[in-house]
Motif scaffolding. Sequence first.
Motif, PDB file in Angstrom:
ATOM      1  N   ASN A   1      13.024  -3.581 -45.456  1.00  0.00           N
ATOM      2  CA  ASN A   1      12.546  -4.618 -45.927  1.00  0.00           C
ATOM      3  C   ASN A   1      11.270  -4.400 -46.790  1.00  0.00           C
ATOM      4  O   ASN A   1      11.573  -5.290 -47.847  1.00  0.00           O
ATOM      5  CB  ASN A   1      11.762  -4.893 -44.636  1.00  0.00           C
ATOM      6  N   SER A   2      11.289  -3.163 -47.366  1.00  0.00           N
ATOM      7  CA  SER A   2       9.946  -3.030 -47.913  1.00  0.00           C
ATOM      8  C   SER A   2      10.783  -3.091 -49.004  1.00  0.00           C
ATOM      9  O   SER A   2      10.365  -3.101 -50.224  1.00  0.00           O
ATOM     10  CB  SER A   2       9.152  -2.046 -47.023  1.00  0.00           C
ATOM     11  N   THR A   3      11.801  -2.215 -49.093  1.00  0.00           N
ATOM     12  CA  THR A   3      12.536  -1.922 -50.410  1.00  0.00           C
ATOM     13  C   THR A   3      12.769  -3.133 -50.852  1.00  0.00           C
ATOM     14  O   THR A   3      12.656  -3.486 -52.756  1.00  0.00           O
ATOM     15  CB  THR A   3      13.505  -1.104 -50.434  1.00  0.00           C
TER      16      THR A   3
ATOM     17  N   ASN B   1      11.833  -6.191 -50.636  1.00  0.00           N
ATOM     18  CA  ASN B   1      10.611  -6.913 -50.633  1.00  0.00           C
ATOM     19  C   ASN B   1      10.117  -6.379 -52.413  1.00  0.00           C
ATOM     20  O   ASN B   1      10.024  -6.941 -53.857  1.00  0.00           O
ATOM     21  CB  ASN B   1       9.436  -6.505 -50.351  1.00  0.00           C
ATOM     22  N   TRP B   2      10.317  -4.943 -52.899  1.00  0.00           N
ATOM     23  CA  TRP B   2      10.081  -4.328 -54.221  1.00  0.00           C
ATOM     24  C   TRP B   2      11.001  -4.980 -55.095  1.00  0.00           C
ATOM     25  O   TRP B   2      10.860  -4.907 -56.479  1.00  0.00           O
ATOM     26  CB  TRP B   2      10.063  -2.249 -53.748  1.00  0.00           C
ATOM     27  N   VAL B   3      12.591  -4.383 -54.963  1.00  0.00           N
ATOM     28  CA  VAL B   3      13.237  -4.985 -55.548  1.00  0.00           C
ATOM     29  C   VAL B   3      13.375  -6.488 -56.104  1.00  0.00           C
ATOM     30  O   VAL B   3      13.260  -7.112 -57.539  1.00  0.00           O
ATOM     31  CB  VAL B   3      14.596  -4.764 -54.979  1.00  0.00           C
ATOM     32  N   SER B   4      12.769  -7.577 -55.265  1.00  0.00           N
ATOM     33  CA  SER B   4      13.219  -8.961 -55.824  1.00  0.00           C
ATOM     34  C   SER B   4      11.218  -9.404 -56.127  1.00  0.00           C
ATOM     35  O   SER B   4      11.864  -9.584 -57.720  1.00  0.00           O
ATOM     36  CB  SER B   4      12.852  -9.172 -53.963  1.00  0.00           C
ATOM     37  N   MET B   5      10.358  -8.316 -56.074  1.00  0.00           N
ATOM     38  CA  MET B   5       9.673  -8.056 -57.019  1.00  0.00           C
ATOM     39  C   MET B   5       9.456  -8.030 -58.221  1.00  0.00           C
ATOM     40  O   MET B   5       9.312  -8.112 -59.105  1.00  0.00           O
ATOM     41  CB  MET B   5       8.140  -7.026 -56.477  1.00  0.00           C
ATOM     42  N   PHE B   6      10.541  -6.574 -58.601  1.00  0.00           N
ATOM     43  CA  PHE B   6      10.420  -5.933 -59.472  1.00  0.00           C
ATOM     44  C   PHE B   6      11.583  -6.671 -60.851  1.00  0.00           C
ATOM     45  O   PHE B   6      11.307  -6.903 -61.711  1.00  0.00           O
ATOM     46  CB  PHE B   6      11.517  -4.390 -59.652  1.00  0.00           C
TER      47      PHE B   6
ATOM     48  N   GLY C   1      14.589 -10.163 -42.626  1.00  0.00           N
ATOM     49  CA  GLY C   1      13.911 -10.112 -41.012  1.00  0.00           C
ATOM     50  C   GLY C   1      12.287 -10.331 -41.347  1.00  0.00           C
ATOM     51  O   GLY C   1      12.236 -10.521 -40.600  1.00  0.00           O
ATOM     52  N   ASP C   2      11.791 -10.100 -42.038  1.00  0.00           N
ATOM     53  CA  ASP C   2      10.569 -10.586 -42.035  1.00  0.00           C
ATOM     54  C   ASP C   2      10.175 -12.502 -42.540  1.00  0.00           C
ATOM     55  O   ASP C   2       8.995 -12.816 -42.211  1.00  0.00           O
ATOM     56  CB  ASP C   2       9.620  -9.648 -42.868  1.00  0.00           C
ATOM     57  N   MET C   3      11.188 -12.574 -42.781  1.00  0.00           N
ATOM     58  CA  MET C   3      10.982 -13.971 -43.610  1.00  0.00           C
ATOM     59  C   MET C   3      11.636 -14.817 -42.055  1.00  0.00           C
ATOM     60  O   MET C   3      12.516 -14.114 -41.313  1.00  0.00           O
ATOM     61  CB  MET C   3      11.756 -14.438 -44.760  1.00  0.00           C
ATOM     62  N   GLN C   4      10.384 -15.762 -41.635  1.00  0.00           N
ATOM     63  CA  GLN C   4      11.069 -17.225 -40.771  1.00  0.00           C
ATOM     64  C   GLN C   4      12.445 -17.486 -40.822  1.00  0.00           C
ATOM     65  O   GLN C   4      12.433 -17.413 -42.011  1.00  0.00           O
ATOM     66  CB  GLN C   4      10.198 -18.526 -40.257  1.00  0.00           C
TER      67      GLN C   4
ATOM     68  N   GLY D   1      22.559 -22.529 -56.879  1.00  0.00           N
ATOM     69  CA  GLY D   1      23.315 -21.975 -58.400  1.00  0.00           C
ATOM     70  C   GLY D   1      21.408 -21.922 -58.887  1.00  0.00           C
ATOM     71  O   GLY D   1      21.432 -21.436 -60.144  1.00  0.00           O
ATOM     72  N   LYS D   2      20.656 -22.317 -58.443  1.00  0.00           N
ATOM     73  CA  LYS D   2      19.347 -22.364 -59.165  1.00  0.00           C
ATOM     74  C   LYS D   2      18.661 -20.736 -59.060  1.00  0.00           C
ATOM     75  O   LYS D   2      18.402 -20.259 -60.629  1.00  0.00           O
ATOM     76  CB  LYS D   2      18.395 -22.742 -57.671  1.00  0.00           C
ATOM     77  N   PHE D   3      18.931 -19.698 -57.878  1.00  0.00           N
ATOM     78  CA  PHE D   3      19.045 -18.740 -58.595  1.00  0.00           C
ATOM     79  C   PHE D   3      20.373 -17.672 -58.737  1.00  0.00           C
ATOM     80  O   PHE D   3      21.593 -18.113 -57.979  1.00  0.00           O
ATOM     81  CB  PHE D   3      18.263 -17.657 -57.309  1.00  0.00           C
ATOM     82  N   ARG D   4      20.505 -16.015 -59.352  1.00  0.00           N
ATOM     83  CA  ARG D   4      21.708 -16.056 -59.844  1.00  0.00           C
ATOM     84  C   ARG D   4      21.999 -14.817 -58.800  1.00  0.00           C
ATOM     85  O   ARG D   4      22.394 -14.096 -58.672  1.00  0.00           O
ATOM     86  CB  ARG D   4      22.078 -15.659 -61.274  1.00  0.00           C
ATOM     87  N   VAL D   5      20.041 -14.291 -58.357  1.00  0.00           N
ATOM     88  CA  VAL D   5      20.918 -13.283 -57.667  1.00  0.00           C
ATOM     89  C   VAL D   5      19.671 -13.259 -56.468  1.00  0.00           C
ATOM     90  O   VAL D   5      18.470 -13.846 -56.032  1.00  0.00           O
ATOM     91  CB  VAL D   5      19.321 -12.201 -58.566  1.00  0.00           C
ATOM     92  N   LEU D   6      20.564 -13.022 -55.724  1.00  0.00           N
ATOM     93  CA  LEU D   6      20.223 -12.605 -54.143  1.00  0.00           C
ATOM     94  C   LEU D   6      19.969 -11.192 -53.478  1.00  0.00           C
ATOM     95  O   LEU D   6      20.910 -10.199 -53.987  1.00  0.00           O
ATOM     96  CB  LEU D   6      21.013 -13.475 -52.883  1.00  0.00           C
ATOM     97  N   CYS D   7      18.645 -10.985 -53.377  1.00  0.00           N
ATOM     98  CA  CYS D   7      17.962  -9.616 -52.747  1.00  0.00           C
ATOM     99  C   CYS D   7      18.019  -9.991 -51.251  1.00  0.00           C
ATOM    100  O   CYS D   7      16.868 -10.240 -50.628  1.00  0.00           O
ATOM    101  CB  CYS D   7      16.836  -8.827 -53.550  1.00  0.00           C
ATOM    102  N   THR D   8      19.184  -9.074 -50.560  1.00  0.00           N
ATOM    103  CA  THR D   8      18.312  -8.938 -49.153  1.00  0.00           C
ATOM    104  C   THR D   8      18.694  -7.544 -47.939  1.00  0.00           C
ATOM    105  O   THR D   8      18.835  -6.358 -49.019  1.00  0.00           O
ATOM    106  CB  THR D   8      19.939  -9.900 -48.557  1.00  0.00           C
ATOM    107  N   THR D   9      18.975  -7.337 -47.010  1.00  0.00           N
ATOM    108  CA  THR D   9      19.374  -6.580 -46.442  1.00  0.00           C
ATOM    109  C   THR D   9      20.154  -6.393 -45.483  1.00  0.00           C
ATOM    110  O   THR D   9      20.887  -7.468 -45.936  1.00  0.00           O
ATOM    111  CB  THR D   9      17.465  -5.832 -45.369  1.00  0.00           C
TER     112      THR D   9
END
Length: 543
Positions: free
Chosen positions: A391-393, A395-400, A413-416, A430-438
Amino acid sequence: MFSRFCNLCHRTPYVQFAQLQRYYRKGSRRKGNARCVETPKDTERPKGIERQTPIIVGRRKELNFYEGQTYRKYEPIPLISKGWHHYKSKGDHFFVYPLTNVKDESFGDESVKDVDEEAYDSFEHFGLNPQLIDILKRYSITKPLKIQKIGIPKIISGANTVIAAETGCGKTFTYLLPLIDEVLRWKELTGHRNNAPLGLIVTPSRELAYQIGLEAKKICQYLGIRTKTITGGKTKKMMLDPPMEEVDIIIASFGVISKLTTTRIYKLNMVRHLVLDEADALFHETFEDQLRVFLRRLPLGFVQNVEDNKLPISAQFTLASATMPSRMAEVLEDIINVQSLQHVTSDKLHHILVPQKFIRVGPGDKPTELLKYIKPKVANKEQVIIFNNNNSTCNWVSMFLNNSNIPTVRLNGDMQLYDRQNKYASFKSGKFRVLCTTNAGSRGLDTVTVRHVLNYEFPTATADYIHRCGRTGRVGSVKDCRVDSFISTPSEIAVVQKIERAVRKMKPIPIFDLKETQEKDDFYEPLGSENETEVQEEFSIPY
């Protein structure tokens, strides 16, 4: 005596020009991609495989691998990734293309091979309820897929079934349609039932339960079948104020249904068909003891008599997954007769199904390589899923990426659950083109519009790798899909080497997890099979 130096001024520029030519030729090869990789000339191919399709393509043409190429029994298998532990290997890469003809004698069941698929070219031939068939036509579902042609007749016959097939091939409808057809018949034989379902579908994750629940509701709402999806989040409230309602089919994640059945809020005595979807995750050691207790509460039987017009005295058992571990036998040995399980398998199971690119990068180079990878795809309005191991990576990649003016939505998994559903809905629309997940996003998501998958962190478990790749190249998805993977750590290199070795042996990918302390890879054997292969063989997955 000076005659030998007379051409010195002419030779020096010539040498420099030759070196410059070699530099540009070397640089031009670095700029290639999967579609632009030139097929090596026939003169560079090993003997006996002229004009064959390349399977593995790298910079060193002598290490390329072609369809039809084989290695002798004691011949060492050359690997492009063999030297990737050295720091000078950074920047190297190779492509793996899907096999055009995946067949192995150890795959599948003899009964599956003998199925006449032409006899089931429409859902009418299965003998399903006409009302159910009419609803399928509303959604323009008229022709069954290959796995459905093989699996639906077995489940309708009342047999306990194992459905092992690649992701995105139609496994959900393979068990869902027979289950709905059975519940339609059983409803007429039962009276008033409060909190006592006839069918139960159990999943390892909330997202998968939610996705299956949507598909079931689309069909059941026109048939008078009451479905309920339970994904947790309100378990304590349900235990303090138990619901009292008639329900025919429950779709639930394992944790919440285990609690609600332990406290007797929902009863299992009327369940006549149990489905474990993504069964490999449920058979993990962390769930094993709890799963044993749960399964013993159900009246699982050997086979159901479908010709009898009475309610069956036992429950039918169905397993479905894209990866099947061998330890499934250990969990089921005291719960159900494993001889009753009939296997429905795919010849593509555990094989690479979309083009792959493995890229050797340094840990510090990943952010730069990520931007180079993601910007052209976002500019072309293509959707991308980026997978991370924790999850930490994530979150970081999404912020970056968001700070780099690339709108990105994250899911981990940190999200409800409610927040995760909203985030994924914004990506799907299609509002966002990139999904960052685990790995939380590797199962159960409807990703038919996704063309690109990037493993920013490569998984240590090949089961996770297979499910991540399954987010693209699905039935009904867009064309020209591809999976790219950044490889940097020694553990990631070790996993890639096993995958490359399996491809070169024309064998399925072995199922293992480097984080688990085990001496050998985990292979799945068909339970109760008479023709069992030796466990000592490195690649002995029967399907």
